[in-house]
Design an enzyme around this catalytic site. Structure first.
Site, short mmCIF file in Angstrom:
data_model
loop_
_atom_site.label_atom_id
_atom_site.label_comp_id
_atom_site.label_asym_id
_atom_site.label_seq_id
_atom_site.Cartn_x
_atom_site.Cartn_y
_atom_site.Cartn_z
CG HIS A 83 -1.89 -1.14 1.23
ND1 HIS A 83 -2.55 -1.56 0.11
CD2 HIS A 83 -2.28 -1.97 2.21
CE1 HIS A 83 -3.31 -2.59 0.40
NE2 HIS A 83 -3.16 -2.88 1.68
CB ILE B 33 0.80 6.17 2.83
CG1 ILE B 33 2.28 6.48 3.04
CG2 ILE B 33 0.37 4.98 3.68
CD1 ILE B 33 2.58 7.11 4.40
CB CYS B 34 -3.07 3.26 -0.37
SG CYS B 34 -4.80 2.86 -0.61
CG LEU B 35 -3.58 4.45 6.65
CD1 LEU B 35 -3.94 2.98 6.86
CD2 LEU B 35 -2.40 4.82 7.53
CD1 TRP C 236 -6.15 8.75 -1.46
CD2 TRP C 236 -4.97 7.00 -2.18
NE1 TRP C 236 -4.84 9.15 -1.60
CE2 TRP C 236 -4.11 8.10 -2.04
CE3 TRP C 236 -4.45 5.79 -2.63
CZ2 TRP C 236 -2.75 8.03 -2.33
CZ3 TRP C 236 -3.09 5.72 -2.91
CH2 TRP C 236 -2.26 6.82 -2.76
#
Lengths: 420, 161
Positions: B91, B98-100, B154
Site C-alpha cells: 500500500h 501511502i494508501c491508508l 483513493w
C-alpha cells in the site's frame, strides 16, 4: 421549573453566546446558536484556556480547556461548541460522523459541568489507561526477551515465528482498526491473579530489573503509605465523593503515584507488596469490568449504587435535539424539568449514570452503536459501549492495543496468563 | 529537499498552531514507540523517523515520514508521505504516497500525529510481502508533478492491514 435552569440562564453571559473567534466560522446562524446556548443545549462559548486548571476539561479537538463541554450522544465524548460547529455546519445536508466513534448522525447534548462522579470516573479511566500502558511496556520487554532467547535457542533452525511476533501481528491488526475502536475484551480471558503477576515478573530478565530500579526508586514505606491512601480513596469514593475539590486533586495525584508503584513492582526488590497492591487494584478494576454490562461499571467499588432508577427520567434528556433538527420551542422543558439535576446527590447519580453506566442509557447507546459502518459494529461489543472508554483517541488506542496484547499473550502462552 | 511541493500552503491558523504545539509537547513527553521526531523549527512540516518493528519484515529498517499540516488542521487531514526511499509495501507507492484511509476520507480531527504514526507502523507490521502496489508505476507517473496524495481519489479495499 427546576431552579438550576433559571440559575443557568442568568449565569450565561451574553458574550459567551457567540463564537470567540477560534475558527472562521462560515454560515453560523448566530441567533440559533445564541438560543441553544441560552437554553443550555450547547455549552457556552467560553474562550478556551491554554493551560489546564482544576475543573477545566480539555476539548479533544482544539486542545483548549473549558469549564464544560458538549457530549456526543453516541459515545459521550466531549467537544467544545466552536469545534462542534466546525464538525457540523448547520446548513449541511450530509449526515456528519462522530469524530470519535464514527457513528453516523453525530449529535451532541449539553449536560452542564461534569458531576463529581463523572470526574471521578474519568480519573479511574485515566488510571486504567496508565495501567494498560504499563502492561504494554512490560509485554514489550517480555516479548523482546523471549524473542532473544528463542533466537539463541533455535539459532540453527530456520524457524522465524516467535510468540512475540504473533503478538505484534495482532497488535498491528488492531491498531489499524483503531479508527473503528476495536475492543476485544472477553471477560473469561481476563483472569488476573497474583500468581500470574509474579509469574511474569519472574520472567523479567534481571538486567531489566536493575535498569528499572534506577528509574523507580520506591521504598517500602512509600508503598505502604500509598496503599493506605488508595484504600482511603476507595472509601471516600464509596461515600460518593462528598468531599471534593482539593481531595479530588489529591486523589488524582495519588493514583498516578500509585501507578508508578505498579511499575516498580516488576522491578524493585521491595516489589512484593507493590505487586500485591497492583494485583488488588487490578482485581478491583477487572472484577467489575467483567461482571455485567448494566449498571455496573469499572468503578463498582467507587459507585456502589446502581444508577438504574434515576436513569429513566434522565433518558428524556436523550431525546433532546441535535443541532440540525432543533425545534426551538423545546421539548427541553420536559427533559430538564424531569431529569433536572438538582443539587442533591441522587440526581447527580443520574447524570453520571446516563453518561456512563445506567442500564437504560446503555440500551440507547447500543442502539446507536449497532449500525456503525466499516465493520465497527461487529467488533464493538455491546457490553463495552456502556462502560468507560478512555477520553482521548490515543488512550483508546493504547488500551485497545493493551487488550490485544493481552489477548495474544493468552493464546500464545501455555500458562494462560492473560493480564500483565 | 524532497520533490513534494505542497500546493501553495498557507500558514497555519492560530488554532492549528496551538494544537500542533501541544501535540509536539505531548510527543516529547510520550513519543509513540518506534518513532523519532526530527527537530526543526518548522511546526508546519514534521519529519519523523520510523523504525520497523522487530519481528516484522521491516525490522532494523529506518524510514522517514514527512507530515505537512494544512492551514485548517485538524479539521483537515495532514499530508503524510514517506520520503523516498519508501518501504516496499503493497500500500505504499515508490513516490512515498501511502494508501491508508485515515489519511484521507476517514480522517477525523480527533486523531493526532501520534495516532497516525501508530496506524502506519501497524500497517507496515502486518505486511506479509515486501512488494509495491500493483498499479505503482501508473500511479507514480500520474503524480509526476509533485501532486499531493490528498488529491488522489483513493479506493480502500484492503481492510486486513
Amino acid at each position: 421549573m427546576g431552579n438550576k435552569l433559571s440559575r443557568r440562564r442568568q449565569v450565561i453571559d451574553e458574550r459567551y453566546t457567540r463564537p470567540q473567534g477560534l475558527y472562521q466560522h462560515k454560515d453560523v446562524d448566530h441567533k440559533k446558536l445564541k438560543k441553544l446556548i441560552l437554553d443550555s443545549k450547547l455549552a457556552p462559548c467560553y474562550p478556551g484556556d491554554e493551560e489546564c486548571a482544576f475543573d477545566l476539561e480539555e476539548c479533544p479537538i482544539c486542545f483548549l480547556y473549558y469549564p464544560s463541554l458538549n457530549r456526543s450522544r453516541c459515545c459521550a465524548k466531549g467537544i467544545c461548541t466552536e469545534c462542534f460547529l466546525q464538525m457540523k455546519p448547520p446548513h449541511s445536508t450530509r449526515p456528519t460522523q462522530c469524530p470519535f466513534c464514527k457513528t453516523c448522525n453525530y449529535a451532541v447534548e449539553y449536560r452542564g459541568m461534569r458531576s463529581k462522579e463523572e470526574k471521578g470516573m474519568e480519573q479511574v479511566e485515566e488510571q486504567r489507561v496508565i495501567e494498560a500502558k504499563i502492561r504494554m511496556q512490560q509485554q514489550e520487554i517480555h516479548d523482546d526477551e523471549e524473542r532473544m532467547q528463542r533466537k539463541l535457542e533455535t539459532s540453527s533452525s530456520s524457524r522465524i515465528m516467535t510468540p512475540g511476533e504473533t503478538g505484534y501481528r495482532d497488535l498491528s491488526s488492531i491498531s489499524h482498526a483503531v479508527p473503528s475502536y476495536n475492543f476485544p475484551i472477553e471477560s473469561d480471558e481476563i483472569a488476573p491473579s497474583q500468581e500470574s503477576q509474579s509469574a511474569s515478573i519472574s520472567r523479567l530478565p534481571s538486567r531489566l530489573r536493575r535498569n528499572r530500579d534506577d528509574q523507580f526508586d520506591v521504598d517500602l514505606d512509600d508503598l505502604m503509605v500509598m496503599e493506605a491512601i488508595w484504600l482511603s480513596i476507595q472509601e471516600n469514593d464509596t461515600r460518593r465523593l462528598v468531599t471534593h475539590g482539593a481531595a479530588l486533586c489529591e486523589q488524582h495525584v495519588t493514583e498516578n503515584r500509585y501507578t508508578s508503584t505498579a511499575i516498580a513492582s516488576t522491578s524493585s526488590p521491595s516489589g512484593g507488596l507493590a505487586c500485591a497492591v497492583a494485583a488488588l487494584a487490578e482485581r478491583q478494576h477487572i472484577g467489575s469490568e467483567s461482571t455485567n454490562d448494566l449498571g455496573d461499571t469499572s468503578t463498582a467499588g467507587t459507585l456502589p449504587h446502581a444508577c438504574g432508577p434515576l436513569a429513566g427520567e434522565e433518558r428524556e434528556g436523550y431525546t433532546s435535539e441535535s443541532w440540525v433538527d432543533v425545534s426551538p420551542d423545546s421539548r427541553r422543558a420536559l427533559s430538564r424539568e424531569e431529569g433536572e439535576w438538582g443539587t442533591d446527590i441522587g440526581s447527580e447519580m443520574a447524570e453520571a449514570g446516563t453518561s456512563y453506566a445506567s442500564s437504560d442509557a446503555t440500551v440507547d447507546l447500543r442502539g446507536a452503536t449497532i449500525p456503525l459502518p466499516n465493520g465497527v459494529g461487529e467488533q464493538f461489543q455491546p457490553n463495552i459501549s456502556g462502560s468507560i472508554l478512555p477520553e482521548s483517541f490515543e488512550e483508546q488506542m493504547m488500551l485497545a492495543m493493551a487488550f490485544s496484547l493481552a489477548d495474544a499473550r493468552a493464546r500464545t502462552n501455555s500458562q494462560g496468563v492473560a493480564w500483565l | 529537499m524532497t520533490s513534494s511541493s505542497a500546493p501553495s500552503r498557507k500558514a497555519l491558523s492560530k488554532i492549528a498552531c496551538n494544537r500542533l504545539q501541544k501535540e509536539l509537547v505531548e510527543w516529547q513527553v510520550n513519543p509513540p514507540a518506534g518513532f523519532k521526531h526530527k527537530v526543526t523549527d518548522n511546526l508546519q512540516r514534521w519529519v519523523i523517523e520510523v523504525n520497523g518493528a522487530s519481528g516484522t519484515l521491516y525490522a532494523n529498517e529506518t524510514y522517514q515520514l514527512q507530515v505537512d499540516f494544512p492551514e485548517h488542521y485538524p479539521m483537515e487531514a495532514p499530508q503524510v508521505i514517506f520520503i523516498p526511499p519508501a518501504p516496499q509495501h503493497p500500500h505504499i507507492y515508490s513516490n512515498g504516497h501511502i494508501c491508508l484511509d485515515i489519511l484521507y476520507d476517514s480522517w477525523s480531527p480527533a486523531m493526532t500525529v501520534s495516532s497516525i504514526c501508530i496506524s502506519i507502523l501497524s500497517m507496515l507490521s502486518s505486511s506479509t510481502a515486501k512488494q509495491r502496489p500493483a498499479d505503482n508505476d501508473r500511479y507514480v507517473k500520474n503524480c509526476r508533478n509533485g501532486r499531493s496524495p490528498k488529491e488522489t481519489r483513493w479506493w480502500f479495499h484492503d481492510d486486513k492491514v
